[in-house]
Design a protein around this motif. Structure first.
Motif, PDB file in Angstrom:
ATOM      1  N   PHE A 230      -7.501 -14.123 -92.628  1.00 23.22           N
ATOM      2  CA  PHE A 230      -8.328 -13.206 -91.532  1.00 23.22           C
ATOM      3  C   PHE A 230      -9.829 -12.564 -91.908  1.00 23.22           C
ATOM      4  N   SER A 231      -9.732 -13.097 -92.807  1.00 23.35           N
ATOM      5  CA  SER A 231     -11.248 -12.919 -93.190  1.00 23.35           C
ATOM      6  C   SER A 231     -12.458 -13.629 -92.442  1.00 23.35           C
ATOM      7  N   ALA A 232     -11.819 -15.074 -92.883  1.00 25.82           N
ATOM      8  CA  ALA A 232     -12.377 -15.677 -92.708  1.00 25.82           C
ATOM      9  C   ALA A 232     -12.455 -15.558 -91.260  1.00 25.82           C
ATOM     10  N   MET A 233     -11.637 -15.820 -90.863  1.00 21.36           N
ATOM     11  CA  MET A 233     -11.508 -15.256 -88.515  1.00 21.36           C
ATOM     12  C   MET A 233     -12.273 -14.274 -88.843  1.00 21.36           C
ATOM     13  N   THR A 234     -12.429 -13.368 -89.534  1.00 18.51           N
ATOM     14  CA  THR A 234     -13.844 -11.965 -89.425  1.00 18.51           C
ATOM     15  C   THR A 234     -15.159 -12.575 -89.395  1.00 18.51           C
ATOM     16  N   MET A 235     -15.162 -13.144 -90.031  1.00 19.79           N
ATOM     17  CA  MET A 235     -16.505 -13.833 -90.558  1.00 19.79           C
ATOM     18  C   MET A 235     -17.054 -14.817 -89.914  1.00 19.79           C
ATOM     19  N   LYS A 236     -16.167 -15.545 -88.397  1.00 15.16           N
ATOM     20  CA  LYS A 236     -16.708 -16.994 -88.245  1.00 15.16           C
ATOM     21  C   LYS A 236     -16.650 -15.647 -86.385  1.00 15.16           C
ATOM     22  N   SER A 237     -15.914 -15.119 -85.642  1.00 16.29           N
ATOM     23  CA  SER A 237     -15.921 -14.535 -84.903  1.00 16.29           C
ATOM     24  C   SER A 237     -17.653 -13.416 -84.822  1.00 16.29           C
ATOM     25  N   VAL A 238     -17.802 -12.760 -86.113  1.00 19.21           N
ATOM     26  CA  VAL A 238     -19.026 -12.101 -86.199  1.00 19.21           C
ATOM     27  C   VAL A 238     -20.076 -13.095 -86.807  1.00 19.21           C
ATOM     28  N   GLY A 239     -20.261 -14.330 -86.555  1.00 20.34           N
ATOM     29  CA  GLY A 239     -21.020 -15.412 -86.374  1.00 20.34           C
ATOM     30  C   GLY A 239     -21.571 -15.945 -85.075  1.00 20.34           C
ATOM     31  N   ILE A 240     -20.212 -15.926 -84.423  1.00 21.11           N
ATOM     32  CA  ILE A 240     -20.557 -16.509 -82.833  1.00 21.11           C
ATOM     33  C   ILE A 240     -20.766 -15.383 -82.310  1.00 21.11           C
ATOM     34  N   ALA A 241     -20.936 -13.876 -82.738  1.00 25.99           N
ATOM     35  CA  ALA A 241     -21.192 -12.644 -81.668  1.00 25.99           C
ATOM     36  C   ALA A 241     -22.773 -12.501 -81.866  1.00 25.99           C
ATOM     37  N   ALA A 242     -23.293 -12.802 -83.233  1.00 24.91           N
ATOM     38  CA  ALA A 242     -24.766 -12.504 -83.441  1.00 24.91           C
ATOM     39  C   ALA A 242     -25.004 -13.607 -83.205  1.00 24.91           C
ATOM     40  N   MET A 243     -25.093 -14.956 -83.125  1.00 18.90           N
ATOM     41  CA  MET A 243     -25.296 -16.162 -82.243  1.00 18.90           C
ATOM     42  C   MET A 243     -25.886 -15.709 -80.755  1.00 18.90           C
ATOM     43  N   GLU A 244     -24.704 -15.169 -79.562  1.00 22.97           N
ATOM     44  CA  GLU A 244     -24.473 -14.205 -78.674  1.00 22.97           C
ATOM     45  C   GLU A 244     -25.954 -13.632 -78.429  1.00 22.97           C
TER      46      GLU A 244
END
Length: 93
Positions: free
Chosen positions: A57-71
């Motif tokens: 769950f932590s990895a999924m959260t970090m990945k989604s935050v990274g994707i949102a930041a790039m957008e």
């Protein structure tokens, strides 16, 4: 610093999640009625899965935050490219 406080909260929440998942596992399977038998393959397998879930769950959260930041970076770049005078700071922008 703010980053250290955020990391402290993340570690605390991960520990709380692992405790809650372990408690849910113990309650659902009833392993405390006869004792926990670590040699039972089902118990061992689900203890491993349960201990890995907080990290997943932590990895999924970090990945989604990274994707949102790039957008967000892409959108800011798009606005700088399409709105004339925005980058220079001309009045009205």
């Amino acid at each position: 610093t703010t980053a250290a406080i955020g990391k402290g909260f993340a570690i605390g929440s991960a520990a709380l999640v692992s405790l809650a998942l372990t408690a849910a596992f113990v309650t659902r399977t009833g392993v405390l009625e006869n004792g926990v038998n670590m040699l039972n393959p089902t118990v061992f397998a689900f203890l491993l899965v349960g201990s890995m879930l907080p990290y997943w769950f932590s990895a999924m959260t970090m990945k989604s935050v990274g994707i949102a930041a790039m957008e967000m970076v892409k959108e800011v770049k798009r606005q700088f490219d399409t709105i004339p005078g925005l980058l220079e700071g001309t009045p009205g922008h």
